[in-house]
Design a protein around this motif. Structure first.
Motif, PDB file in Angstrom:
ATOM      1  N   UNK A  97       0.873  -1.736   0.236  1.00  0.00           N
ATOM      2  CA  UNK A  97       0.065   0.515   0.064  1.00  0.00           C
ATOM      3  C   UNK A  97       1.088   0.949  -0.221  1.00  0.00           C
ATOM      4  N   UNK A  98       2.074   1.092   0.519  1.00  0.00           N
ATOM      5  CA  UNK A  98       2.527   2.498   1.139  1.00  0.00           C
ATOM      6  C   UNK A  98       3.011   2.703  -0.338  1.00  0.00           C
ATOM      7  N   UNK A  99       4.076   1.506  -0.997  1.00  0.00           N
ATOM      8  CA  UNK A  99       4.788   1.676  -1.807  1.00  0.00           C
ATOM      9  C   UNK A  99       3.442   2.410  -3.523  1.00  0.00           C
ATOM     10  N   UNK A 103       4.280   5.136  -5.013  1.00  0.00           N
ATOM     11  CA  UNK A 103       4.262   5.209  -6.758  1.00  0.00           C
ATOM     12  C   UNK A 103       3.485   6.797  -7.178  1.00  0.00           C
ATOM     13  N   UNK A 104       2.556   6.966  -6.816  1.00  0.00           N
ATOM     14  CA  UNK A 104       1.367   7.120  -7.614  1.00  0.00           C
ATOM     15  C   UNK A 104       1.854   8.670  -6.950  1.00  0.00           C
ATOM     16  N   UNK A 124      11.040   2.446  -4.544  1.00  0.00           N
ATOM     17  CA  UNK A 124       9.548   1.751  -4.997  1.00  0.00           C
ATOM     18  C   UNK A 124       9.557   0.452  -5.941  1.00  0.00           C
ATOM     19  N   UNK A 125      10.257   0.641  -7.204  1.00  0.00           N
ATOM     20  CA  UNK A 125       9.643  -0.282  -8.144  1.00  0.00           C
ATOM     21  C   UNK A 125      10.227  -1.886  -7.936  1.00  0.00           C
ATOM     22  N   UNK A 126      11.003  -2.093  -6.823  1.00  0.00           N
ATOM     23  CA  UNK A 126      11.342  -2.948  -6.784  1.00  0.00           C
ATOM     24  C   UNK A 126      10.980  -3.360  -4.837  1.00  0.00           C
TER      25      UNK A 126
END
Length: 136
Positions: A97-99, A103-104, A124-126
């Motif tokens: 949820x945090x990632x 990202x958004x 964030x992607x990892x």
């Protein structure tokens, strides 16, 4: 009680903030010592009492003292592993949820240097990839 011996990696914190990293570290170390069957649910490789005791000592050394006391009644490494997973495994959902939120709301203009932006994108992607792989 303080752990007087040098630890191989950071102990599991009492609130489990570092649980995901801790799980990976424990699995790697137990695999390297051929003790991973001691924590696995289904194993074709039976493990002896000495190996179970060694795995239990290793896991207990790498959890916070308060958690050691709380799970003092657990004498089987697999039972302790499951109990800790039941308590802390929900963190994958929290990190996912945090990632997704990060990202958004990621904006290039929020960073002073391009390297900082690139680092944050990779982080964030990892994290998204890890959470998606472990949740499925």
């Amino acid at each position: 009680m303080l752990n007087l011996n040098k630890l191989d990696f950071t102990t599991l914190e009492v609130y489990g903030r570092n649980y995901l990293k801790w799980v990976q570290d424990v699995k790697l170390h137990l695999t390297a010592k051929n003790l991973c069957p001691a924590i696995e649910d289904k194993t074709n490789n039976p493990i002896g009492e000495a190996e179970k005791a060694t795995a239990m000592i290793f896991i207990r050394r790498h959890i916070h003292d308060a958690l050691q006391i709380e799970y003092l009644a657990k004498e089987d490494p697999q039972a302790l592993w499951v109990a800790l997973a039941n308590r802390f495994d929900h963190q994958k959902d929290i990190f996912l949820h945090e990632a997704r939120h990060d990202w958004h709301h990621l904006r290039f203009q929020d960073f002073k240097y391009v390297n900082e932006y690139n680092y944050e994108v990779c982080r964030i992607r990892s994290l998204l990839k890890f959470c998606n792989e472990t949740l499925t």
